[in-house]
Structures are given as C-alpha cells and as structure tokens.
Scaffold this motif. Structure first.
Motif, PDB file in Angstrom:
ATOM      1  N   ASN B 115       0.834  -1.207   0.000  1.00 19.91           N
ATOM      2  CA  ASN B 115       0.000   0.000   0.000  1.00 19.91           C
ATOM      3  C   ASN B 115       0.867   1.255   0.000  1.00 19.91           C
ATOM      4  O   ASN B 115       0.507   2.281  -0.592  1.00 19.91           O
ATOM      5  N   LEU B 116       2.044   1.171   0.649  1.00 19.32           N
ATOM      6  CA  LEU B 116       2.979   2.309   0.666  1.00 19.32           C
ATOM      7  C   LEU B 116       3.849   2.317  -0.592  1.00 19.32           C
ATOM      8  O   LEU B 116       4.004   3.346  -1.252  1.00 19.32           O
ATOM      9  N   ALA B 117       4.423   1.157  -0.928  1.00 19.48           N
ATOM     10  CA  ALA B 117       5.423   1.094  -2.002  1.00 19.48           C
ATOM     11  C   ALA B 117       4.817   1.358  -3.380  1.00 19.48           C
ATOM     12  O   ALA B 117       5.534   1.715  -4.313  1.00 19.48           O
ATOM     13  N   HIS B 118       3.492   1.194  -3.503  1.00 24.11           N
ATOM     14  CA  HIS B 118       2.827   1.465  -4.779  1.00 24.11           C
ATOM     15  C   HIS B 118       2.875   2.962  -5.107  1.00 24.11           C
ATOM     16  O   HIS B 118       2.796   3.351  -6.267  1.00 24.11           O
ATOM     17  N   ALA B 122      -3.871   7.884  -3.676  1.00 20.98           N
ATOM     18  CA  ALA B 122      -5.232   7.494  -3.285  1.00 20.98           C
ATOM     19  C   ALA B 122      -5.232   6.360  -2.272  1.00 20.98           C
ATOM     20  O   ALA B 122      -6.266   6.026  -1.711  1.00 20.98           O
ATOM     21  N   ASN B 123      -4.080   5.738  -2.034  1.00 19.55           N
ATOM     22  CA  ASN B 123      -4.007   4.682  -1.029  1.00 19.55           C
ATOM     23  C   ASN B 123      -4.147   5.279   0.368  1.00 19.55           C
ATOM     24  O   ASN B 123      -3.844   6.458   0.580  1.00 19.55           O
ATOM     25  N   ASP B 124      -4.560   4.447   1.310  1.00 22.28           N
ATOM     26  CA  ASP B 124      -4.933   4.971   2.620  1.00 22.28           C
ATOM     27  C   ASP B 124      -3.803   4.991   3.663  1.00 22.28           C
ATOM     28  O   ASP B 124      -3.745   5.892   4.495  1.00 22.28           O
ATOM     29  N   HIS B 125      -2.918   3.982   3.621  1.00 18.11           N
ATOM     30  CA  HIS B 125      -1.868   3.957   4.655  1.00 18.11           C
ATOM     31  C   HIS B 125      -0.883   5.129   4.599  1.00 18.11           C
ATOM     32  O   HIS B 125      -0.365   5.530   5.646  1.00 18.11           O
ATOM     33  N   PRO B 126      -0.582   5.692   3.423  1.00 17.52           N
ATOM     34  CA  PRO B 126       0.381   6.801   3.423  1.00 17.52           C
ATOM     35  C   PRO B 126       0.009   7.934   4.382  1.00 17.52           C
ATOM     36  O   PRO B 126       0.855   8.390   5.164  1.00 17.52           O
ATOM     37  N   ALA B 127      -1.256   8.364   4.367  1.00 18.71           N
ATOM     38  CA  ALA B 127      -1.654   9.471   5.251  1.00 18.71           C
ATOM     39  C   ALA B 127      -1.471   9.078   6.715  1.00 18.71           C
ATOM     40  O   ALA B 127      -0.972   9.857   7.541  1.00 18.71           O
ATOM     41  N   THR B 128      -1.863   7.841   7.039  1.00 23.74           N
ATOM     42  CA  THR B 128      -1.747   7.370   8.417  1.00 23.74           C
ATOM     43  C   THR B 128      -0.282   7.302   8.853  1.00 23.74           C
ATOM     44  O   THR B 128       0.076   7.702   9.964  1.00 23.74           O
ATOM     45  N   PHE B 153       7.516   9.510  -0.332  1.00 22.30           N
ATOM     46  CA  PHE B 153       6.636   9.680  -1.497  1.00 22.30           C
ATOM     47  C   PHE B 153       7.166  10.813  -2.364  1.00 22.30           C
ATOM     48  O   PHE B 153       7.057  11.978  -2.023  1.00 22.30           O
ATOM     49  N   THR B 154       7.763  10.437  -3.497  1.00 21.86           N
ATOM     50  CA  THR B 154       8.487  11.436  -4.293  1.00 21.86           C
ATOM     51  C   THR B 154       7.685  11.931  -5.493  1.00 21.86           C
ATOM     52  O   THR B 154       8.092  12.879  -6.155  1.00 21.86           O
ATOM     53  N   GLY B 155       6.570  11.310  -5.801  1.00 23.61           N
ATOM     54  CA  GLY B 155       5.752  11.753  -6.931  1.00 23.61           C
ATOM     55  C   GLY B 155       4.609  10.789  -7.143  1.00 23.61           C
ATOM     56  O   GLY B 155       4.439   9.841  -6.372  1.00 23.61           O
ATOM     57  N   LEU B 156       3.830  11.034  -8.195  1.00 17.80           N
ATOM     58  CA  LEU B 156       2.692  10.162  -8.501  1.00 17.80           C
ATOM     59  C   LEU B 156       3.214   8.762  -8.827  1.00 17.80           C
ATOM     60  O   LEU B 156       3.994   8.599  -9.778  1.00 17.80           O
ATOM     61  N   ALA B 164      16.131  -1.844  -7.166  1.00 13.35           N
ATOM     62  CA  ALA B 164      16.483  -3.152  -6.584  1.00 13.35           C
ATOM     63  C   ALA B 164      16.284  -3.184  -5.072  1.00 13.35           C
ATOM     64  O   ALA B 164      16.814  -4.059  -4.385  1.00 13.35           O
ATOM     65  N   GLU B 165      15.513  -2.219  -4.543  1.00 11.84           N
ATOM     66  CA  GLU B 165      15.252  -2.212  -3.104  1.00 11.84           C
ATOM     67  C   GLU B 165      13.866  -2.778  -2.797  1.00 11.84           C
ATOM     68  O   GLU B 165      12.916  -2.568  -3.549  1.00 11.84           O
ATOM     69  N   ILE B 166      13.784  -3.454  -1.653  1.00  9.78           N
ATOM     70  CA  ILE B 166      12.526  -4.065  -1.208  1.00  9.78           C
ATOM     71  C   ILE B 166      12.155  -3.486   0.155  1.00  9.78           C
ATOM     72  O   ILE B 166      12.998  -3.397   1.049  1.00  9.78           O
ATOM     73  N   LEU B 167      10.907  -3.096   0.278  1.00  9.93           N
ATOM     74  CA  LEU B 167      10.411  -2.614   1.568  1.00  9.93           C
ATOM     75  C   LEU B 167      10.257  -3.812   2.499  1.00  9.93           C
ATOM     76  O   LEU B 167       9.473  -4.719   2.214  1.00  9.93           O
ATOM     77  N   THR B 168      11.024  -3.840   3.582  1.00 13.48           N
ATOM     78  CA  THR B 168      11.006  -5.026   4.449  1.00 13.48           C
ATOM     79  C   THR B 168      10.284  -4.803   5.773  1.00 13.48           C
ATOM     80  O   THR B 168       9.901  -5.768   6.437  1.00 13.48           O
ATOM     81  N   GLU B 169      10.141  -3.545   6.167  1.00 12.86           N
ATOM     82  CA  GLU B 169       9.498  -3.291   7.465  1.00 12.86           C
ATOM     83  C   GLU B 169       9.033  -1.845   7.531  1.00 12.86           C
ATOM     84  O   GLU B 169       9.632  -0.961   6.923  1.00 12.86           O
ATOM     85  N   ILE B 170       7.957  -1.632   8.277  1.00 12.01           N
ATOM     86  CA  ILE B 170       7.502  -0.279   8.591  1.00 12.01           C
ATOM     87  C   ILE B 170       7.666  -0.121  10.098  1.00 12.01           C
ATOM     88  O   ILE B 170       7.231  -0.991  10.866  1.00 12.01           O
TER      89      ILE B 170
END
Lengths: 156, 290
Positions: B115-118, B122-128, B153-156, B164-170
């Motif tokens: 939800n973040l990496a996309h 319009a996704n909901d978790h970024p605001a939270t 969040f750098t742009g649309l 080559a990076e993977i989101l592994t944890e929040i």
C-alpha cells in the motif's frame, strides 16, 4: 514462455500442472480443471463472483496468479456439497430465496463459508461487512443475509 | 483479461530477491499481495517482463512492538493488521485505516507494505503513516537503510525506493501515554478510493494541550500530503472547537485535488477540511482529552 510446475490441492484433491506465469487462478480453475462454478464477473477485483478459498481464506481468484497458489489449498463452490448433500449454506440460499440469476452466488457462498468458520453466530452487521466485497445486482442483499443466517443456525 | 507475458520468480530469501531485482533491472517489478499490481497488468496500464514475488520469503509478516517501535513486516497483510490484538488494543488509527481499504476479500491478500510502495496518493496507509511519523526499512544491494516517511513519497506512483530495493518493514515510534489517533475516510461505496480522507495522531500534555500532532491527507494531490501548517498551528494549543476548525482549514488549504467523478476541486477540498476536523477530534478523544 516460462512455465512453472505447481502442486495445488483443489477441493481436497491434489493437482499437478505446468502453468504459464501470467495464468490467473480463475482461468486455471475454469479452463483447465473445468470447474466452472467459479464465475468471472467484473474481472477487475470488484465484484467477488470469482471468490474461492485459498488456505481457507476468501480471495478474488481473478487477482491471484495460479502459480501463487503453488503448495496451497483451494476450495471452490464445487467443494461445498458432499455425496449429493448440499452444504447448509447452499440449502440456505435455496430456502431463503438467496438468488435469482445466481451469478454472484458462488462467491457469496465461499465468503459465507469462510465467515461461518470464523464466527459461528454472526450478527446481520457482521454478515453485511463480510460480503461487502461481493456484489449482487439482482436479488438484493436482504435474502442473501437471511440465507447465511439460515446456514449459521443450522450449523450451530 | 490476461496480462502481457512475464516471468514469475519466487525467491526464498531477501538476498535472492535483491539479487534477482539487480540482475533483471527495470524490467522487473516486486509482487507482494498483487491487489494493485495484478489489476494494473491485466488492464495493461502497466507492463513488466518479470515479477519477483516476495510473498514466499519467511519472516516478513510479523506485527510486534520492540525497541520502542511498532514493527510491521513488509508483507504483513491488511487482514493481519485487522486481526492483530496489539493493533486492536493500541493502534486504533491503523485499524480505522485497514478497515476502509478496498474490501475484506482484497484485504486477505493486500499488504501494508505494498500500500505504501505502490506510491498511489489514493491509497490509505500513506496518510496514516505520515501522521504517525513512520519510517520505512528497505533492503537493497548495498544493505539496509531507513527512509523517513516524509521523504518516501516522491511523486505520482513514485517512491524513494531504488529499483532493486525491497520494503522489508515499517517502523512506527510507540506513542507516549495520552496519545491517540484516527483515520476518517469519505468513500462513495465499499472498495472505492477516498473522495477525501484524513489521518490525525496527537499526544496531549498535562493541561490537555496538544504537545505532538501529525496530520496526513489521502487523495488530495499528486502525492500523500502532510499538513504541516495545520500541525504547527495546533502545537501547544488546547484542542477546542475553534482550534480544530482553524487547523482543519489550514489542512484543506494545503490540498490540490483534481476534479473527477468523486467531485469537484472545491468539494474535495472542503471534504478534506471536514474530515481533518473529525480526525483531530476523534484522535483527541482517544488520547483521553475532550
């Protein structure tokens, strides 16, 4: 074209297949296994007609790759009746007039089954929340809710 | 609908996944729950020669508190958040958020990390996550690094993650006592993106004044928005009706929504104002204030 050898248990029966990477689970079920009870409705992750259980949880099979189901268990609407006896949910949809055209019904049944596994006595609000990703465009939800309540009562 | 042909890879470890991404380059996309990516590929709005599925890598789905942080694994699903006792008891803002994402079936597949990496505003978790002051942990060819959510969040549909990076944890700092948060969304129907939505996280001081506040807005511009002017205004103020209304207006002023079938620019901006006010009020109530 890259293919992958997968082993997926469908309705209790182990299946082995070579699937193309891009093959969607719903297409594999319908076109390869000929289990056409699972319907394709919107094909855009909205309507839920394609709902199946993946390791017991309801998912939209138009938005899962067949290869993602490798090593897992899939249950489709064909897996509900046993030896000619309808599942209480199927009986409920019959008794409570839970369908007219029947297009959304396989998805409603599978979502209903997962709900009743987790919650044997759901409230109307809980049923409505659970089926909020399954769209019905003709019967209306009142009788669908009643059908699931019928099954819940029978299973208790 | 059938996506264009691609090859599917299911690495068993993060190291393998990163090595694959490095080797395959721009032609590869990371597949997590697939609830945004697969529809895009099916509609042929997106294209990928290779999908690297991180869903089979063990150890990435935990939701725990450790060392002062709430840690949400990169492939933890929305359904995992909803069913977590820790989240239900201590982080109602995350429960608010998960409960309004798509529908329950999608949430059985969709992941918080995805939800973040996309990078979809319009996704909901970024605001939270903006409201909570989260950090994103990424693993790449050069090892692990931590990215503050304010720089993520750098742009649309664009984020600070390298190809080559993977989101592994929040990581979310565990809020101090007398804290509370809420996410409030206006949607036309279940499964719709927000017409407008607001997240607020507050911490109250001895006299009930606001000592910390984060406010994030969904679908109100080309990227998720942190309403910094509203946050500054609320600092050290009592969260009375007047202050909340003024902060809500400042948040609305920071938006730049586009008109579409969900409403006009003016309507969306005003909904951002109304929802920000409600989110702050609910957050203050949950923090034990009035």
């Amino acid at each position: 074209m890259a293919t992958h050898d997968v082993r997926i248990t469908v309705n209790g029966e182990p299946q082995a297949a070579a699937v193309e990477s891009r093959l969607l689970l719903v297409h594999w079920l319908r076109e390869v296994l000929r289990l056409t009870g699972t319907h394709i409705g919107c094909d855009t992750t909205h309507c839920g007609a394609c709902t199946v259980l993946l390791d017991g949880e309801p998912v939209k099979s138009c938005t899962v790759l067949a290869v993602q189901a490798d090593g897992r268990e899939v249950t489709t609407v064909e897996g509900l009746e046993h030896d000619g006896t309808l599942h209480p949910l199927q009986e409920g949809f019959q008794q409570e007039h839970g369908l007219q055209c029947g297009f959304c019904t396989p998805g409603m049944l599978m979502t209903g089954r997962a709900l009743l596994e987790r919650n044997a006595d759901p409230s109307e609000a809980e049923i409505r929340q659970a089926i909020s990703g399954n769209l019905c465009r003709c019967t209306g939800y009142v009788n669908i809710v009643k059908s699931i309540e019928y099954a819940a009562a029978k299973l208790r | 609908m059938i996506p264009s042909a691609f090859d599917y890879h299911a690495p068993g470890t993060l190291e393998e996944a990163v090595a694959l991404l490095e080797r395959l380059g721009d032609d590869a996309k990371v597949l997590s729950g697939g609830q945004s990516l697969l529809p895009l590929l099916k509609l042929r709005l997106g294209d990928a020669g290779h999908l690297v599925d991180i869903g089979r890598i063990p150890g990435l789905t935990d939701i725990t508190e450790a060392d002062g942080y709430l840690r949400i694994g990169g492939t933890a699903r929305e359904a995992d958040l909803e069913r977590s006792d820790l989240i239900r008891e201590k982080y109602p803002i995350l429960l608010d958020t998960a409960a309004v994402i798509a529908d329950p079936l999608v949430r059985n597949r969709a992941t918080v990390g995805g939800n973040l990496a996309h990078g979809d505003p319009a996704n909901d978790h970024p605001a939270t996550m903006l409201a909570l002051g989260a950090e994103v942990v990424a693993r790449g060819p050069d090892g692990e690094r931590t990215i503050p959510i304010t720089g993520f969040f750098t742009g649309l549909f664009a984020t600070a993650l390298a190809p080559a990076e993977i989101l592994t944890e929040i990581r979310i700092p565990v809020p101090p006592p007398r804290s509370g948060g809420a996410y409030v969304k206006l949607e036309r129907k279940v499964g719709d993106f927000a017409t407008a939505a607001a997240a607020a996280q507050v911490t109250l001081g001895e006299q009930g004044e606001i000592v910390r506040v984060g406010i994030g807005l969904t679908n109100a511009g080309p990227t998720p928005i942190k309403a910094t002017a509203a946050e500054r205004y609320l600092q050290r103020r009592q969260p009375d009706a007047e202050a909340v209304a003024a902060a809500a207006q400042l948040a609305a002023d920071a938006t730049s929504p586009s008109a579409d079938r969900r409403g006009s620019v003016e309507y969306k901006r005003d909904m951002a104002r109304v929802l920000t006010g409600r989110a702050i009020t609910r957050a203050v109530q949950r923090a034990g204030g009035q």
